[in-house]
Design a protein around this motif. Structure first.
Motif, PDB file in Angstrom:
ATOM      1  N   ASP A   1      85.192  46.422  46.783  1.00 47.66           N
ATOM      2  CA  ASP A   1      85.062  45.731  45.497  1.00 47.66           C
ATOM      3  C   ASP A   1      85.146  44.214  45.674  1.00 47.66           C
ATOM      4  O   ASP A   1      84.351  43.477  45.097  1.00 47.66           O
ATOM      5  CB  ASP A   1      86.158  46.197  44.522  1.00 47.66           C
TER       6      ASP A   1
ATOM      7  N   PHE B   1      92.670  51.241  50.213  1.00 43.80           N
ATOM      8  CA  PHE B   1      92.395  49.850  50.602  1.00 43.80           C
ATOM      9  C   PHE B   1      90.902  49.643  50.794  1.00 43.80           C
ATOM     10  O   PHE B   1      90.375  48.558  50.561  1.00 43.80           O
ATOM     11  CB  PHE B   1      93.147  49.499  51.897  1.00 43.80           C
ATOM     12  N   SER B   2      90.197  50.707  51.219  1.00 43.09           N
ATOM     13  CA  SER B   2      88.768  50.567  51.513  1.00 43.09           C
ATOM     14  C   SER B   2      87.971  50.256  50.245  1.00 43.09           C
ATOM     15  O   SER B   2      87.120  49.362  50.250  1.00 43.09           O
ATOM     16  CB  SER B   2      88.231  51.816  52.204  1.00 43.09           C
ATOM     17  N   SER B   3      88.252  50.970  49.134  1.00 41.21           N
ATOM     18  CA  SER B   3      87.529  50.697  47.879  1.00 41.21           C
ATOM     19  C   SER B   3      87.891  49.316  47.344  1.00 41.21           C
ATOM     20  O   SER B   3      87.039  48.615  46.799  1.00 41.21           O
ATOM     21  CB  SER B   3      87.863  51.753  46.827  1.00 41.21           C
ATOM     22  N   PHE B   4      89.166  48.927  47.516  1.00 38.51           N
ATOM     23  CA  PHE B   4      89.594  47.591  47.104  1.00 38.51           C
ATOM     24  C   PHE B   4      88.820  46.521  47.885  1.00 38.51           C
ATOM     25  O   PHE B   4      88.266  45.582  47.300  1.00 38.51           O
ATOM     26  CB  PHE B   4      91.109  47.447  47.313  1.00 38.51           C
ATOM     27  N   ALA B   5      88.756  46.689  49.214  1.00 40.30           N
ATOM     28  CA  ALA B   5      88.049  45.710  50.056  1.00 40.30           C
ATOM     29  C   ALA B   5      86.549  45.696  49.722  1.00 40.30           C
ATOM     30  O   ALA B   5      85.929  44.621  49.696  1.00 40.30           O
ATOM     31  CB  ALA B   5      88.263  46.046  51.527  1.00 40.30           C
TER      32      ALA B   5
END
Lengths: 173, 101
Positions: free
Chosen positions: B58, B52-56
């Motif tokens: 991005d 979720f961290s890389s998604f957020a």
């Protein structure tokens, strides 16, 4: 050999991150917190940290340019550091390669591994489906919207904290 | 480097997250919600696979450059298609009758 080191760093970080998440979920369960709320809190913490880590790693170790911070509206404060947005041409190629490897190793451990292992979309998705299947539509919508809004806000706060730390560090030097 | 790639970096994150969403759905239908298999396959593998961290990160970076179409695709695929795939995976595992505990 260097790519093996990076794979080990990612695997190690991912394992530690997943264990921390597992522990966090257990603590949430003991505190009688709904499963989705525990995952939401973990995802928000991880998102805030990844924002900070992007700045912290890039300003310390990026010397070959191409930082994703180029997209940051406050990039003028960060562009003072040579090698961040453009390659640092004052460094010999061996030094550039050393910094590049160090950056890959640390971002592999902290960002891809630790934060990737800590945060999760799959558990969030399963919790959302569980809520919907059990007819808890309002809670599912809250989980979906809050997850998006708070994690993105946490990233922005993390980026800002990282930037301020960087400015404070350089002003002391 | 990312600027010269065929696909932007966030596409890979979206795809990996969608695969993880589908797999956790299959896991929920086939394994259930407890036991070491749940810990290994769902908490460990699917949890570590997705991020979720890389998604957020991005989404935040795409918002900064006002790439609204990319924001919409990234958020839509992850947050709408993700749970749909989880549900489909869950149904698929139930249909195949592979519940082992």
């Amino acid at each position: 050999m260097r790519s093996v080191q990076i794979i080990i760093a990612v695997a190690l970080g991912g394992g530690i991150g997943a264990l921390i998440r597992h522990g966090g979920e257990k603590v949430g369960h003991m505190a009688e917190m709904p499963a989705w709320a525990a995952v939401l809190i973990i995802n928000v913490i991880g998102s805030g940290l990844i924002g900070f880590l992007l700045v912290w790693l890039d300003v310390r170790l990026r010397r070959s340019g191409g930082s994703r911070l180029e997209q940051h509206p406050m990039k003028q404060h960060l562009s003072a550091r040579p090698g961040l947005l453009q390659p640092d041409l004052t460094l010999p190629p061996t030094e550039l390669a050393r910094f590049h490897h160090r950056l890959q190793l640390e971002s592999g451990f902290y960002m891809t591994g630790l934060m990737g292992g800590l945060t999760t979309v799959s558990s969030w998705s399963l919790d959302t489906v569980n809520l919907l299947v059990h007819g808890e539509l309002t809670t599912a919508i809250i989980n979906m919207s809050m997850s998006l809004l708070i994690t993105v806000a946490a990233v922005l706060i993390g980026l800002e904290i990282g930037r301020r730390c960087w400015i404070q560090t350089t002003s002391r030097q | 480097m990312a600027r010269h790639e065929r696909w932007p970096g966030w596409v890979a994150i979206v795809l990996v997250n969608l695969i993880g969403c589908m797999l956790i759905g299959i896991g929920a239908g086939a394994i259930g919600h407890a036991g070491w298999m749940h810990a290994l396959a769902m908490t460990g593998f699917c949890g570590a696979l997705t991020t979720f961290s890389s998604f957020a990160l991005d989404v935040a970076l795409l918002i900064m450059v006002r790439a609204w179409r990319s924001v919409l695709i990234c958020v839509g695929f992850t947050m709408i298609a993700g749970p749909i795939l989880t549900w489909l995976g869950w149904q698929l595992a139930h249909e195949l009758g592979h519940t082992v505990g």
